[in-house]
Scaffold this active site. Structure first.
Site, short mmCIF file in Angstrom:
data_model
loop_
_atom_site.label_atom_id
_atom_site.label_comp_id
_atom_site.label_asym_id
_atom_site.label_seq_id
_atom_site.Cartn_x
_atom_site.Cartn_y
_atom_site.Cartn_z
N CYS A 58 42.90 32.56 38.68
CA CYS A 58 42.83 32.76 37.19
C CYS A 58 41.32 33.05 37.44
O CYS A 58 40.57 32.63 37.57
CB CYS A 58 43.06 31.69 36.42
SG CYS A 58 42.60 31.91 34.77
N CYS A 99 42.45 40.48 36.01
CA CYS A 99 43.33 39.34 35.72
C CYS A 99 44.57 39.20 36.74
O CYS A 99 45.28 40.31 36.86
CB CYS A 99 43.74 39.58 34.34
SG CYS A 99 44.97 38.20 33.55
#
Length: 286
Positions: free
Chosen positions: A78, A201
């Protein structure tokens, strides 16, 4: 190194299902490793949370994976959690190897021919001090155009239980991708065009086809899954904790996925992107 530690799993976690894109690459690179994946979907999206919350969740999850699964390394799949919390995580758990993910600005700067690079990421990532440090470090000769993509990771999360071509979240994803790429400027290979797009992302890997449709065949789209998998291998080799890869003896690695959100959503994502049945998934309290 004892065989028990070599057989211990590698932990992987993300705010949701986006980290499954990294897990795909980890399984390709390390087919004999055992993995345990945790999607903190009940607290997603991290990119629209504050740093203090993300730090607290990251440390809580790392400790849970250590205590419950005795992980030998942790991949923070992440970008937001990496930029907000990886330094504190390494300080709090110094014996645990931690591999983070960051937007691939360095390879983008190196490969761009027009010296103009687009970056799409969550607001939490693009507003972080770590991202600004990366941007400054590689901005000599490269113009980075950065766009925070509010709502895109959330729409991708919602899409996993819908028709991948016609669900309501698919329409939203198309609209958001179009809006955010248009905001960056002109894409192409001419002077002044953006010829490289960095996916900042891990969720965005799952809409790469849509981005490709919008940008055309000549724009280079960069994500971090494969480099992170190779870095994980290097760290396991350095620490002598790599699983046995002897082709005559080594079984395929095992994998189990957990979520703090709806179990059905993780099961749908695992089936769509990893070709795994529902028995590989379990629910946890948020």
């Amino acid at each position: 190194m004892s065989s028990s530690i070599q057989a211990s799993p590698v932990g992987v976690f993300d705010s949701g299902v986006g980290g499954l894109s990294v897990l795909q690459e980890l399984r390709r690179e390390l087919p004999h490793e055992n993995f345990v994946y945790l999607a903190d979907t009940g607290n997603a999206p991290y990119g629209e949370r504050g740093d203090a919350f993300v730090k607290q969740r990251t440390l809580t999850i790392a400790r849970h994976l250590l205590q419950e699964h005795r992980i030998k390394a942790l991949v923070v799949a992440c970008n937001t959690a990496t930029t907000a919390a990886v330094a504190e995580l390494r300080a709090a758990l110094p014996d645990l190897p931690v591999i983070g993910v960051e937007p691939a600005l360095k390879p983008a700067a190196s490969s761009s021919q027009t010296h103009r690079v687009g970056v799409i990421a969550t607001r939490g990532t693009v507003n972080s001090a770590r991202f600004e440090q990366l941007r400054q470090a590689f901005s000599d000769g490269t113009d980075f155009r950065v766009q925070a993509c509010d709502g895109l990771a959330r729409a991708i999360e919602r899409s996993v239980e819908e028709d991948p071509d016609a669900g309501p979240s698919f329409k939203e994803i198309r609209e958001l991708c179009e809006r955010y790429t248009r905001a960056l400027g002109s894409f192409g290979v001419r002077t002044g065009d953006i010829d490289t797009l960095v996916l900042g992302c891990t969720h965005y890997v799952f809409v790469k086809d849509e981005l490709r449709r919008l940008l055309g065949p000549d724009v280079h789209i960069i994500d971090t899954g494969a480099p992170i998998a190779r870095q994980t291998r290097r760290i396991l080799v350095q620490r002598d904790t790599l699983a046995n890869e002897d082709s005559d003896k080594a079984p395929a690695g095992r994998l189990h996925l957990y979520t703090t959100g709806p179990l059905s959503a993780l099961q749908a994502a695992a089936e769509r992107w990893l070709q795994l049945g529902p028995g590989h998934c379990s629910a946890l309290p948020a």
